[in-house]
Write a protein that holds these residues in place. Structure first.
Motif, PDB file in Angstrom:
ATOM      1  N   THR A 186       0.826  -1.212   0.000  1.00  0.00           N
ATOM      2  CA  THR A 186       0.000   0.000   0.000  1.00  0.00           C
ATOM      3  C   THR A 186       0.858   1.258   0.000  1.00  0.00           C
ATOM      4  OG1 THR A 186      -1.875  -1.082   1.078  1.00  0.00           O
ATOM      5  CG2 THR A 186      -1.729   1.301   1.313  1.00  0.00           C
ATOM      6  N   THR A 187       1.967   1.237   0.734  1.00  0.00           N
ATOM      7  CA  THR A 187       2.890   2.381   0.743  1.00  0.00           C
ATOM      8  C   THR A 187       3.431   2.638  -0.657  1.00  0.00           C
ATOM      9  OG1 THR A 187       3.539   1.923   3.030  1.00  0.00           O
ATOM     10  CG2 THR A 187       5.023   3.300   1.738  1.00  0.00           C
ATOM     11  N   ILE A 188       3.792   1.573  -1.365  1.00  0.00           N
ATOM     12  CA  ILE A 188       4.319   1.709  -2.725  1.00  0.00           C
ATOM     13  C   ILE A 188       3.242   2.233  -3.671  1.00  0.00           C
ATOM     14  CG2 ILE A 188       5.132   0.375  -4.716  1.00  0.00           C
ATOM     15  CD1 ILE A 188       6.732  -1.342  -2.742  1.00  0.00           C
ATOM     16  N   VAL A 189       2.017   1.719  -3.548  1.00  0.00           N
ATOM     17  CA  VAL A 189       0.916   2.172  -4.411  1.00  0.00           C
ATOM     18  C   VAL A 189       0.680   3.677  -4.247  1.00  0.00           C
ATOM     19  CG1 VAL A 189      -1.581   2.060  -4.772  1.00  0.00           C
ATOM     20  CG2 VAL A 189      -0.272  -0.043  -4.552  1.00  0.00           C
ATOM     21  N   LEU A 190       0.595   4.136  -3.007  1.00  0.00           N
ATOM     22  CA  LEU A 190       0.311   5.550  -2.748  1.00  0.00           C
ATOM     23  C   LEU A 190       1.476   6.450  -3.168  1.00  0.00           C
ATOM     24  CD1 LEU A 190      -1.526   5.291   0.696  1.00  0.00           C
ATOM     25  CD2 LEU A 190      -2.538   5.769  -1.548  1.00  0.00           C
ATOM     26  N   ALA A 191       2.698   5.971  -2.969  1.00  0.00           N
ATOM     27  CA  ALA A 191       3.857   6.751  -3.397  1.00  0.00           C
ATOM     28  C   ALA A 191       3.892   6.871  -4.927  1.00  0.00           C
ATOM     29  CB  ALA A 191       5.142   6.112  -2.881  1.00  0.00           C
ATOM     30  N   LEU A 192       3.586   5.769  -5.619  1.00  0.00           N
ATOM     31  CA  LEU A 192       3.502   5.809  -7.086  1.00  0.00           C
ATOM     32  C   LEU A 192       2.406   6.759  -7.553  1.00  0.00           C
ATOM     33  CD1 LEU A 192       3.964   2.127  -8.373  1.00  0.00           C
ATOM     34  CD2 LEU A 192       5.344   4.119  -9.002  1.00  0.00           C
ATOM     35  N   ALA A 193       1.268   6.717  -6.865  1.00  0.00           N
ATOM     36  CA  ALA A 193       0.162   7.610  -7.218  1.00  0.00           C
ATOM     37  C   ALA A 193       0.577   9.067  -7.075  1.00  0.00           C
ATOM     38  CB  ALA A 193      -1.046   7.310  -6.330  1.00  0.00           C
ATOM     39  N   LYS A 194       1.294   9.363  -6.006  1.00  0.00           N
ATOM     40  CA  LYS A 194       1.744  10.748  -5.775  1.00  0.00           C
ATOM     41  C   LYS A 194       2.698  11.205  -6.876  1.00  0.00           C
ATOM     42  CE  LYS A 194       3.625  13.772  -2.178  1.00  0.00           C
ATOM     43  NZ  LYS A 194       2.422  14.636  -2.133  1.00  0.00           N
ATOM     44  N   VAL A 195       3.626  10.326  -7.254  1.00  0.00           N
ATOM     45  CA  VAL A 195       4.602  10.661  -8.296  1.00  0.00           C
ATOM     46  C   VAL A 195       3.928  10.808  -9.660  1.00  0.00           C
ATOM     47  CG1 VAL A 195       6.565   9.750  -9.599  1.00  0.00           C
ATOM     48  CG2 VAL A 195       6.579   9.653  -7.100  1.00  0.00           C
ATOM     49  N   LEU A 196       3.089   9.856 -10.017  1.00  0.00           N
ATOM     50  CA  LEU A 196       2.420   9.895 -11.325  1.00  0.00           C
ATOM     51  C   LEU A 196       1.470  11.074 -11.453  1.00  0.00           C
ATOM     52  CD1 LEU A 196       1.628   6.091 -11.835  1.00  0.00           C
ATOM     53  CD2 LEU A 196       3.179   7.476 -13.233  1.00  0.00           C
ATOM     54  N   SER A 197       0.847  11.476 -10.338  1.00  0.00           N
ATOM     55  CA  SER A 197      -0.148  12.559 -10.389  1.00  0.00           C
ATOM     56  C   SER A 197       0.481  13.939 -10.559  1.00  0.00           C
ATOM     57  CB  SER A 197      -1.012  12.545  -9.123  1.00  0.00           C
ATOM     58  OG  SER A 197      -0.243  12.830  -7.973  1.00  0.00           O
ATOM     59  N   GLU A 198       1.793  14.013 -10.505  1.00  0.00           N
ATOM     60  CA  GLU A 198       2.464  15.303 -10.732  1.00  0.00           C
ATOM     61  C   GLU A 198       2.243  15.789 -12.160  1.00  0.00           C
ATOM     62  OE1 GLU A 198       6.158  14.610  -7.563  1.00  0.00           O
ATOM     63  OE2 GLU A 198       6.486  14.400  -9.731  1.00  0.00           O
ATOM     64  N   THR A 199       2.105  14.854 -13.092  1.00  0.00           N
ATOM     65  CA  THR A 199       1.937  15.228 -14.505  1.00  0.00           C
ATOM     66  C   THR A 199       0.785  14.493 -15.189  1.00  0.00           C
ATOM     67  OG1 THR A 199       3.619  13.568 -15.092  1.00  0.00           O
ATOM     68  CG2 THR A 199       4.368  15.847 -14.827  1.00  0.00           C
ATOM     69  N   ASN A 200       0.043  13.688 -14.432  1.00  0.00           N
ATOM     70  CA  ASN A 200      -1.025  12.894 -15.029  1.00  0.00           C
ATOM     71  C   ASN A 200      -2.253  12.868 -14.128  1.00  0.00           C
ATOM     72  OD1 ASN A 200       0.509  11.333 -17.379  1.00  0.00           O
ATOM     73  ND2 ASN A 200       1.822  11.222 -15.568  1.00  0.00           N
ATOM     74  N   LYS A 201      -3.376  12.473 -14.729  1.00  0.00           N
ATOM     75  CA  LYS A 201      -4.610  12.303 -13.969  1.00  0.00           C
ATOM     76  C   LYS A 201      -4.642  10.865 -13.443  1.00  0.00           C
ATOM     77  CE  LYS A 201      -9.545  13.381 -14.247  1.00  0.00           C
ATOM     78  NZ  LYS A 201     -10.671  13.745 -15.138  1.00  0.00           N
ATOM     79  N   VAL A 202      -4.698  10.724 -12.120  1.00  0.00           N
ATOM     80  CA  VAL A 202      -4.520   9.414 -11.489  1.00  0.00           C
ATOM     81  C   VAL A 202      -5.648   9.109 -10.517  1.00  0.00           C
ATOM     82  CG1 VAL A 202      -3.012   8.019 -10.019  1.00  0.00           C
ATOM     83  CG2 VAL A 202      -2.002   9.593 -11.683  1.00  0.00           C
ATOM     84  N   CYS A 203      -6.097   7.848 -10.544  1.00  0.00           N
ATOM     85  CA  CYS A 203      -7.050   7.356  -9.554  1.00  0.00           C
ATOM     86  C   CYS A 203      -6.499   6.064  -8.952  1.00  0.00           C
ATOM     87  CB  CYS A 203      -8.420   7.090 -10.168  1.00  0.00           C
ATOM     88  SG  CYS A 203      -9.659   6.543  -8.963  1.00  0.00           S
ATOM     89  N   THR A 204      -6.596   5.946  -7.635  1.00  0.00           N
ATOM     90  CA  THR A 204      -6.123   4.754  -6.933  1.00  0.00           C
ATOM     91  C   THR A 204      -7.312   4.043  -6.301  1.00  0.00           C
ATOM     92  OG1 THR A 204      -4.041   5.869  -6.436  1.00  0.00           O
ATOM     93  CG2 THR A 204      -4.541   3.899  -5.179  1.00  0.00           C
ATOM     94  N   VAL A 205      -7.462   2.767  -6.632  1.00  0.00           N
ATOM     95  CA  VAL A 205      -8.584   1.979  -6.127  1.00  0.00           C
ATOM     96  C   VAL A 205      -8.058   0.952  -5.122  1.00  0.00           C
ATOM     97  CG1 VAL A 205     -10.489   0.427  -6.726  1.00  0.00           C
ATOM     98  CG2 VAL A 205      -9.801   2.244  -8.318  1.00  0.00           C
TER      99      VAL A 205
END
Length: 238
Positions: A15-34
């Motif tokens: 879960t830590t990795i998922v949320l960290a990836l979401a934070k990084v990807l959302s800097e330049t992209n539209k991201v949703c985490t389920v």
């Protein structure tokens, strides 16, 4: 693009990795985490979100009404449910939700619970990339080997879309090098002392490197396929 993150063993930092990836990807992209977790999930407490706007209500109702944005973040979230909720969902329900989110977001990250069900199989088969998270200990490695064999045997996983990350590395790889996972290990994250949350600078740094490894692998495979197809065409002409 749908990225499903999975581990057959809890406590490996998925879960830590998922949320960290979401934070990084959302800097330049539209991201949703389920959060596809009914154990229950951790998003509600970790991100201070409304538990009623969960995956069950998103699948069976209006998913847009279940989207939440954690304070200070640029990515949206659908939180997980509780053990008695999972039986309400079927493969087609999860498939529909993923298709809907894929049409709206650049990246859909799915945090899977460590078990196999109709809903998790949908998340595995609909993924463009499946990222397995494991630690380099005998229990995590053996469980991952076993679940990979099970998923392959039942047609629940396209291994050409799968790869792995080793988390909490404390020394040189010991167990992971002694087995053949059948999927590439694209990155290793060292054991990070005093890691408070996914937003920790050290974790974000590794999430950036993991992102590069994840998409670098895709480009490498795409290039190899083009070269292989070119070779086949030349061979056919001759």
């Amino acid at each position: 693009m749908v990225i499903t993150v999975f581990s057959p063993k809890g406590g490996v930092g998925k879960t830590t990795i998922v949320l960290a990836l979401a934070k990084v990807l959302s800097e330049t992209n539209k991201v949703c985490t389920v959060e596809c977790d009914f154990s229950p999930g951790d998003f509600v407490s970790l991100l201070d979100l409304d538990k009623e706007k969960n995956i069950v209500n998103a699948c069976l109702g209006n998913y847009k009404a279940c989207l939440q944005r954690p304070a200070g973040e640029r990515f949206d979230v659908i939180v997980g449910g509780f053990p008695d909720m999972q039986e309400n969902l079927k493969y087609a329900d999860m498939e529909k939700l993923i298709d809907s989110l894929s049409g709206e977001y650049d990246y859909v990250l799915i945090d899977l619970q460590p078990q196999v069900s109709e809903v998790t199989v949908a998340a595995l088969l609909k993924a463009d990339r499946v990222l397995f998270v494991l630690e380099d200990d005998i229990s995590a490695v053996s469980r991952t080997v076993g679940i990979l064999e099970y998923l392959r045997l039942h047609g629940f996983l396209d291994t050409s879309r799968a790869c792995a990350v080793v988390n909490k590395m404390k020394c040189k790889k010991k167990y992971i090098t002694a087995v053949d996972l059948g999927i590439p290990v694209i990155y290793s994250i060292p054991y990070l002392r005093r890691l408070s949350e996914y937003k920790d600078k050290k974790m974000i740094k590794h999430a950036r490197s993991l992102k590069d490894a994840l998409f670098g692998l895709k480009k490498e495979k795409s290039l190899w396929r083009r070269l292989l197809n070119g070779f086949k065409r030349v061979k056919q002409k001759n």
